[in-house]
Design an enzyme around this catalytic site. Structure first.
Site, PDB file in Angstrom:
ATOM      1  N   ASN A  32       0.817  -1.221   0.000  1.00 22.82           N
ATOM      2  CA  ASN A  32       0.000   0.000   0.000  1.00 22.82           C
ATOM      3  C   ASN A  32       0.848   1.268   0.000  1.00 22.82           C
ATOM      4  OD1 ASN A  32       0.933   0.224   2.627  1.00 22.82           O
ATOM      5  ND2 ASN A  32      -1.091   0.104   3.593  1.00 22.82           N
ATOM      6  N   ALA A  73       4.444  -7.745   4.636  1.00 25.41           N
ATOM      7  CA  ALA A  73       3.735  -6.497   4.921  1.00 25.41           C
ATOM      8  C   ALA A  73       3.294  -6.506   6.382  1.00 25.41           C
ATOM      9  CB  ALA A  73       2.515  -6.359   4.012  1.00 25.41           C
ATOM     10  N   SER A 116       8.560 -12.364  14.394  1.00 23.00           N
ATOM     11  CA  SER A 116       9.479 -11.520  15.156  1.00 23.00           C
ATOM     12  C   SER A 116      10.159 -12.328  16.252  1.00 23.00           C
ATOM     13  CB  SER A 116       8.721 -10.342  15.787  1.00 23.00           C
ATOM     14  OG  SER A 116       9.599  -9.594  16.611  1.00 23.00           O
ATOM     15  N   TYR A 141       2.489  -5.687  19.447  1.00 27.13           N
ATOM     16  CA  TYR A 141       3.106  -6.113  18.190  1.00 27.13           C
ATOM     17  C   TYR A 141       3.561  -7.574  18.285  1.00 27.13           C
ATOM     18  CZ  TYR A 141       6.867  -6.607  14.746  1.00 27.13           C
ATOM     19  OH  TYR A 141       7.702  -7.065  13.742  1.00 27.13           O
ATOM     20  N   LYS A 145       2.220 -10.993  16.185  1.00 27.28           N
ATOM     21  CA  LYS A 145       3.091 -11.875  15.404  1.00 27.28           C
ATOM     22  C   LYS A 145       2.953 -13.336  15.849  1.00 27.28           C
ATOM     23  CE  LYS A 145       5.310  -9.228  12.437  1.00 27.28           C
ATOM     24  NZ  LYS A 145       5.222  -9.472  10.983  1.00 27.28           N
ATOM     25  N   ASN A 170      16.635  -8.042  14.869  1.00 28.70           N
ATOM     26  CA  ASN A 170      16.484  -6.638  14.483  1.00 28.70           C
ATOM     27  C   ASN A 170      17.175  -6.434  13.134  1.00 28.70           C
ATOM     28  OD1 ASN A 170      15.931  -6.582  17.464  1.00 28.70           O
ATOM     29  ND2 ASN A 170      15.570  -4.441  16.956  1.00 28.70           N
ATOM     30  N   VAL A 184      16.477   1.813  13.806  1.00 32.26           N
ATOM     31  CA  VAL A 184      17.498   2.600  14.493  1.00 32.26           C
ATOM     32  C   VAL A 184      18.740   2.799  13.626  1.00 32.26           C
ATOM     33  CG1 VAL A 184      18.490   0.595  15.685  1.00 32.26           C
ATOM     34  CG2 VAL A 184      18.734   2.870  16.678  1.00 32.26           C
ATOM     35  N   ILE A 200      18.907   8.339  21.901  1.00 32.03           N
ATOM     36  CA  ILE A 200      18.917   6.974  22.404  1.00 32.03           C
ATOM     37  C   ILE A 200      17.881   6.894  23.522  1.00 32.03           C
ATOM     38  CG2 ILE A 200      20.243   5.249  23.685  1.00 32.03           C
ATOM     39  CD1 ILE A 200      22.730   6.209  22.210  1.00 32.03           C
TER      40      ILE A 200
END
Length: 312
Positions: A32, A73, A116, A141, A145, A170, A184, A200
């Site tokens: 999208n 996505a 994740s 989140y 997952k 990550n 990050v 930070i």
């Protein structure tokens, strides 16, 4: 394989598109463009600007009869999931359900899912953390997952759709989105290159398992070729704290900028490091790009993008 790649205009998804094409697969991307970019996608893919929650997904599947889905996505920001959990669940749970329902009616045989590893566990786990450790996510989140993993298991049992879950640490690398709070590496790199001061959150001693995007793309192709209804941790099995990361990027940029420290954010764990030995033993995969090399490639990309916004 005839592959539907969701999120293929995004950071990791566009690298996966590169590797899928190189492996000879027929690739169609839906995205999208809420965070993805047209310039991220390689030549040779078909593209539809489409939300994974849309009714148009079923129509496209009925026309194209994809046998394979690579689902990347997502709403990826842990902090956003804490602030707006309904939106997170709508995208990350209702989204995969919409895709699975369309797929099961029109020939879907296999799925690779971007899970994740960084958000699947709390701090009371062994490090590095194996796949056998029960998941206990500390953010909305992470819950979404893990919920998606259960749906994949159920659709395998009910409809015979094979799956592989890549529980990613990550991720970082070229094409990462520097806007928002979820990347990050990109945020630090872009700000330092512009002479600005990055922030930070917390003490900076929180650790993460940073894994380079190209390594993830290699794992995705291996997973498609060795579909086995398994979960694989995808990282380096090495911990790096945020201060160490900051200093590594600062050295590569050549900047003399001290970080600004801000309060810690809700929903974030103090440590994350994944045991990736299962992927090595069963698929022959392990991360090849270590931090210093990956930082150099990432900073070089953002230098190029300063001069050319469409750089890949």
């Amino acid at each position: 394989m005839k592959v539907l790649l969701t999120g293929g205009a995004g950071f990791i998804g566009s690298h996966i598109a590169d590797h899928l094409l190189a492996a000879g697969h027929d690739v169609t991307i839906i995205d999208n463009l809420s965070s993805g970019r047209l310039s991220n996608m390689p030549e040779g893919v078909k593209f539809h600007e489409m939300d994974i929650r849309s009714d148009d997904v079923a129509e496209l599947w009925a026309q194209e009869k994809f046998d394979t889905m690579v689902h990347f996505a997502a709403q990826i920001n842990v902090r956003s999931s804490v602030e707006d959990p309904k939106n997170d669940a709508d995208i990350n749970i209702i989204g995969i359900l919409n895709l699975l329902e369309a797929g099961r009616r029109h020939g879907l045989k296999r799925v690779v899912f971007a899970g994740s590893g960084g958000a699947a566990f709390d701090d009371n786990v062994p490090f590095p953390t194996p796949e056998t450790q029960p998941a206990l996510p500390m953010s909305q989140y992470g819950i979404a997952k893990i919920t998606s993993e259960h749906y994949l298991r159920m659709y395998r049992a009910a409809y015979g759709i094979n799956y592989t879950v890549m529980r990613i640490g990550n991720a970082y690398g070229p094409r990462q989105n520097p806007h928002g709070e979820a990347g990050v590496f990109a945020i630090f790199s872009v700000k330092m290159l512009a002479g600005e001061t990055p922030a930070i959150n917390g003490t900076g001693l929180q650790t993460r398992d940073y894994v380079f995007c190209e390594d993830l793309a290699r794992l995705c192709v291996l997973a498609l070729e060795n579909m086995n209804d398994r979960i694989y941790h995808a990282g380096t099995s090495r911990e790096t704290n945020v201060v160490e990361l900051y200093e590594t990027i600062r050295k590569e940029v050549g900047a003399d900028i001290e970080a600004e420290f801000q309060p810690a954010k809700a929903g974030e764990v103090m440590r994350s490091c994944l045991d990736c030995s299962r992927a090595k033993e069963e698929l022959g995969w392990e991360a090849q790009v270590m931090l210093e090399e990956g930082v150099a490639k990432t900073v070089d990309f953002f230098r190029r993008r300063k001069d050319n916004p469409d750089a890949r």
